[in-house]
Design a protein around this motif. Structure first.
Motif, PDB file in Angstrom:
ATOM      1  N   GLU A 112      -1.748  69.407  58.843  1.00  0.00           N
ATOM      2  CA  GLU A 112      -2.365  70.533  58.820  1.00  0.00           C
ATOM      3  C   GLU A 112      -2.123  71.581  59.890  1.00  0.00           C
ATOM      4  O   GLU A 112      -1.791  72.736  59.753  1.00  0.00           O
ATOM      5  N   LYS A 113      -2.283  70.795  61.089  1.00  0.00           N
ATOM      6  CA  LYS A 113      -2.263  71.710  62.320  1.00  0.00           C
ATOM      7  C   LYS A 113      -0.916  72.411  62.528  1.00  0.00           C
ATOM      8  O   LYS A 113      -0.854  73.426  63.123  1.00  0.00           O
ATOM      9  N   ASN A 114       0.223  71.599  62.328  1.00  0.00           N
ATOM     10  CA  ASN A 114       1.426  71.916  62.474  1.00  0.00           C
ATOM     11  C   ASN A 114       2.186  72.561  61.296  1.00  0.00           C
ATOM     12  O   ASN A 114       3.391  72.574  61.006  1.00  0.00           O
ATOM     13  N   GLN A 115       1.241  72.793  60.181  1.00  0.00           N
ATOM     14  CA  GLN A 115       1.601  73.233  58.931  1.00  0.00           C
ATOM     15  C   GLN A 115       3.071  72.620  58.172  1.00  0.00           C
ATOM     16  O   GLN A 115       3.920  73.142  57.901  1.00  0.00           O
ATOM     17  N   LYS A 170       4.343  70.263  55.545  1.00  0.00           N
ATOM     18  CA  LYS A 170       3.829  70.129  54.088  1.00  0.00           C
ATOM     19  C   LYS A 170       4.718  68.611  53.615  1.00  0.00           C
ATOM     20  O   LYS A 170       5.969  68.744  53.073  1.00  0.00           O
TER      21      LYS A 170
END
Length: 298
Positions: free
Chosen positions: A40-43, A45
């Motif tokens: 999530e922090k590094n986006q 997916k």
């Protein structure tokens, strides 16, 4: 497949298929939550099905900056177990952690207390305090039976078989074992039950729980840690100790006094003798004594 559903299915598998304890399952879950937070922090997916080795490796590099090698190895092991499960269930064809190296760690010898230090801890308990008798009994039982803290706080009155000289312990993975309990610990337990616990009204579901707090509920792991920490401060003990220290001391003192390693394994509830063998490293003189006593050319 989404992460939350995959983790939920995995938790069910660990509980039903592998019979692991809640604490162990929670530990595995926390490792996966760290991975999800990293994504999530590094986006990034990636689903449990699509995530690949490169992403896992990036996560491990990040974790290595935050935790020691032993914790890093445990996290990698937890992730490997999760993806092994997905492969087993045919959600994936490969495990992305297979080629990731686990950091080399040496044998961490457990901290122990001397018999004198054990006695000083127990003697430091204020028996005039309403919970003093209970706390003395707790320390005596943990040390004399080598219990894990989770086993201590879930111990039941119905688990006490004093006529036979044993207590029944529910260990990791709900595995049952019977552990000898000596007369001194029995005496403390009976005193606590008859003079202290009898005045505490147990809450629902805690009627059979041996050790209760003042409100009639079972004790928490943190409460046991706090009791020990305060006693260590009272006697100015410089060692950093935890409930597990008493368990390590139990095994080490038995070994030094000539107990058989297999017997110690059974009492501790270790699935593998390899786990118990770590105590041999605590006292190399034990190995020398074994050779001197039993070797045909002694």
């Amino acid at each position: 497949m989404k992460w939350l559903q995959a983790i939920k299915d995995y938790q069910f598998y660990l509980k039903i298929e592998r019979g692991l304890s809640k604490n162990t399952i929670d530990s595995y879950t926390r490792d996966l939550e760290k991975l999800i937070l990293f994504l999530e922090k590094n986006q990034i997916k990636s689903s449990p099905i699509s995530i690949d080795k490169d992403i896992i490796q990036r996560f491990i590099y990040q974790i290595a900056k935050e935790v020691n090698p032993r914790s890093q190895a445990r996290i990698i092991s937890g992730l490997r177990s999760f993806f092994d499960y997905l492969v087993f269930e045919e959600y994936r064809k490969t495990n992305p952690t297979d080629l990731i190296e686990t950091p080399k760690i040496g044998i961490k010898l457990p901290d122990t207390l001397s018999e004198q230090e054990i006695n000083e801890l127990i003697s430091a308990i204020d028996l005039s305090h309403p919970q003093g008798e209970r706390n003395r009994t707790i320390l005596e039982v943990m040390y004399s039976c080598g219990l894990r803290v989770s086993e201590l706080i879930t111990l039941k009155i119905s688990d006490l078989f004093f006529e036979e000289g044993f207590i029944r312990v529910l260990g990791k993975g709900d595995k049952e074992r019977f552990v000898p309990i000596h007369n001194q610990a029995q005496k403390y337990i009976l005193t606590y039950i008859n003079q202290i616990r009898c005045f505490v009204k147990p809450k629902k579901e805690f009627e059979d729980t041996l050790f209760l707090n003042r409100r009639g509920k079972g004790l928490t792991r943190q409460m046991i840690f706090t009791i020990l920490k305060n006693l260590a401060m009272d006697i100015d003990l410089k060692k950093k100790i935890s409930p597990h220290t008493l368990r390590h001391s139990f095994a080490t003192h038995l070994l030094k006094n000539g107990a058989d390693l297999r017997a110690i394994q059974q009492m501790l509830g270790h699935e593998s003798i390899t786990t118990t063998e770590v105590y041999v490293h605590l006292d190399k003189s034990y190995l020398r004594e074994v050779v001197e006593t039993y070797h045909p050319r002694k």
